[in-house]
Design a protein around this motif. Structure first.
Motif, PDB file in Angstrom:
ATOM      1  N   HIS A   1       3.041  10.381  -3.216  1.00  0.00           N
ATOM      2  CA  HIS A   1       4.051   9.745  -2.353  1.00  0.00           C
ATOM      3  C   HIS A   1       3.393   9.000  -1.189  1.00  0.00           C
ATOM      4  CE1 HIS A   1       7.953   9.119  -0.559  1.00  0.00           C
ATOM      5  NE2 HIS A   1       7.517   9.682   0.594  1.00  0.00           N
ATOM      6  N   ARG A   2       2.377   9.656  -0.581  1.00  0.00           N
ATOM      7  CA  ARG A   2       1.668   9.000   0.524  1.00  0.00           C
ATOM      8  C   ARG A   2       0.923   7.755   0.059  1.00  0.00           C
ATOM      9  NH1 ARG A   2       0.624  14.417   2.059  1.00  0.00           N
ATOM     10  NH2 ARG A   2      -1.418  14.327   1.024  1.00  0.00           N
ATOM     11  N   VAL A   3       0.315   7.879  -1.116  1.00  0.00           N
ATOM     12  CA  VAL A   3      -0.412   6.724  -1.670  1.00  0.00           C
ATOM     13  C   VAL A   3       0.528   5.555  -1.925  1.00  0.00           C
ATOM     14  CG1 VAL A   3      -1.689   5.860  -3.667  1.00  0.00           C
ATOM     15  CG2 VAL A   3      -2.282   8.087  -2.659  1.00  0.00           C
ATOM     16  N   LEU A   4       1.701   5.883  -2.479  1.00  0.00           N
ATOM     17  CA  LEU A   4       2.686   4.832  -2.744  1.00  0.00           C
ATOM     18  C   LEU A   4       3.167   4.161  -1.456  1.00  0.00           C
ATOM     19  CD1 LEU A   4       4.857   6.530  -5.543  1.00  0.00           C
ATOM     20  CD2 LEU A   4       3.271   4.592  -5.789  1.00  0.00           C
TER      21      LEU A   4
ATOM     22  N   PHE B   1       2.543   0.469  -0.527  1.00  0.00           N
ATOM     23  CA  PHE B   1       3.675  -0.420  -0.248  1.00  0.00           C
ATOM     24  C   PHE B   1       3.447  -1.208   1.037  1.00  0.00           C
ATOM     25  CE2 PHE B   1       7.679  -0.990   2.082  1.00  0.00           C
ATOM     26  CZ  PHE B   1       8.337  -1.858   1.227  1.00  0.00           C
ATOM     27  N   TRP B   2       3.056  -0.487   2.109  1.00  0.00           N
ATOM     28  CA  TRP B   2       2.846  -1.187   3.380  1.00  0.00           C
ATOM     29  C   TRP B   2       1.628  -2.122   3.326  1.00  0.00           C
ATOM     30  CZ3 TRP B   2       6.598  -1.792   6.403  1.00  0.00           C
ATOM     31  CH2 TRP B   2       7.587  -0.817   6.551  1.00  0.00           C
ATOM     32  N   PHE B   3       0.614  -1.709   2.532  1.00  0.00           N
ATOM     33  CA  PHE B   3      -0.545  -2.594   2.360  1.00  0.00           C
ATOM     34  C   PHE B   3      -0.130  -3.892   1.670  1.00  0.00           C
ATOM     35  CE2 PHE B   3      -4.085  -4.167  -0.200  1.00  0.00           C
ATOM     36  CZ  PHE B   3      -5.044  -4.357   0.796  1.00  0.00           C
ATOM     37  N   LEU B   4       0.729  -3.728   0.647  1.00  0.00           N
ATOM     38  CA  LEU B   4       1.238  -4.910  -0.063  1.00  0.00           C
ATOM     39  C   LEU B   4       2.064  -5.782   0.864  1.00  0.00           C
ATOM     40  CD1 LEU B   4       1.600  -6.449  -2.732  1.00  0.00           C
ATOM     41  CD2 LEU B   4       3.594  -5.005  -3.191  1.00  0.00           C
ATOM     42  N   CYS B   5       2.912  -5.124   1.679  1.00  0.00           N
ATOM     43  CA  CYS B   5       3.740  -5.895   2.643  1.00  0.00           C
ATOM     44  C   CYS B   5       2.864  -6.650   3.630  1.00  0.00           C
ATOM     45  CB  CYS B   5       4.670  -4.940   3.384  1.00  0.00           C
ATOM     46  SG  CYS B   5       6.005  -4.280   2.360  1.00  0.00           S
TER      47      CYS B   5
END
Length: 328
Positions: free
Chosen positions: A10-13, A17-21
């Protein structure tokens, strides 16, 4: 154990997600910067380099429409305006050099040709006198051309400031006419003057003499023998009007648009009698005196020039005239 794995995933996701954003946001920001600023500034830098190398056909289009313009758009518009002005100046300079070269070549060619004819042993005494007279006339024309160019250059570069004094403009107009009495009689031109007994004006007498002499000489030059010229002067509350009217060849609309341009001569049949600088000088002198000049003309019927001069110049002109000397 499963709970810990799920939590880690969950933390990785979330991090992913924020890295992608962040990546998408950074990409879009860089793309926007490149599109809105970097790319236009590169084009602007290229345009300035072209102008620096003498290309005045450059045009940098604004990025937005008129209702959404930002500071870059206004900078580009100012740049385009500057380039257009530089191009006009360059054209004027090129035309000026071309015209000067042409005007100088003509009398020099006359002097050279007649000087060669004078050296021929077969030339009679009468022919030698004619050749010498032609050389003298060409030399005078060349001298007048150079003098007028120097005067106009000083006037346009404000190296000459009006040295104002009170004097009677009616007296000056009368004295100017007297200079042309002989040629008026030779061409059988009827001359009529309607002047006041006295009209005092605060102006530069030497510079305004150029105005009256140019207008009168032009009227005589373009009026055929047997024609008529009139000089009228009148005073208003705070200005003086002077009108010179002739019954000469007149001008069309196109000629009237260019008569104050340097070296412009609408009627080339009289080109040997002038160099096209008289009216340019006249206009500049009147501008220095805060005056105006208007022309009305009908082809085949004549021309009328009307000069309006303020009786008293503004404080700015008077102050400048006290600080500068006139070098003619």
């Amino acid at each position: 154990m499963d709970y810990q794995n799920i939590s880690a995933i969950h933390r990785v996701l979330i991090i992913g997600f924020w890295f992608l954003c962040a990546s998408v946001f950074t990409y879009l920001t860089l793309r926007q910067i490149n599109y809105r600023y970097e790319k236009p500034m590169k084009a602007f830098a290229k345009a300035t380099n072209q102008v620096a190398n003498g290309d005045f056909s450059v045009y940098v289009p604004p990025l937005h429409t008129a209702d959404k313009m930002d500071y870059l758009d206004y900078m580009f518009l100012d740049f385009n305006k500057m380039v257009e002005e530089l191009g006009s100046i360059e054209t004027l300079k090129t035309d000026f050099i071309s015209n000067v070269s042409h005007e100088i070549k003509t009398p020099i060619a006359v002097i050279q040709n007649y000087a060669e004819l004078l050296q021929k042993e077969s030339a009679s005494e009468v022919q030698c006198l004619e050749y010498a007279k032609s050389i003298e006339e060409a030399a005078k024309r060349l001298s007048n051309l150079i003098t007028n160019i120097l005067k106009l250059n000083k006037l346009e570069n404000q190296k000459i400031k009006p040295e104002v004094f009170e004097y009677d403009i009616c007296r000056q107009l009368s004295e100017s006419v007297i200079q042309f009495v002989e040629v008026l009689e030779q061409k059988n031109i009827e001359f009529d003057a309607d002047l006041e007994d006295r009209a005092i004006i605060l102006a530069d007498e030497t510079l305004l003499e150029l105005v009256w002499n140019n207008l009168l000489s032009n009227a005589i030059k373009f009026t055929e023998p047997g024609g008529a010229i009139s000089l009228k002067q009148s005073s208003l509350e705070d200005s003086i009007l002077v009108t010179v009217t002739d019954t000469g060849c007149g001008m069309n609309e196109d000629s009237m648009k260019h008569i104050f341009d340097k070296f412009y001569q609408g009627d080339t049949s009289h080109s040997k009698e002038g160099n096209g600088l008289g009216l340019a000088l006249t206009l500049r002198v009147l501008q220095l005196h805060e005056g105006t000049i208007k022309v009305n003309s009908i082809p085949g019927r004549g021309t009328s020039f009307t000069v309006t001069l303020p009786v008293f110049l503004s404080d700015k002109v008077e102050e400048e005239s006290l600080q500068e000397d006139i070098y003619l």
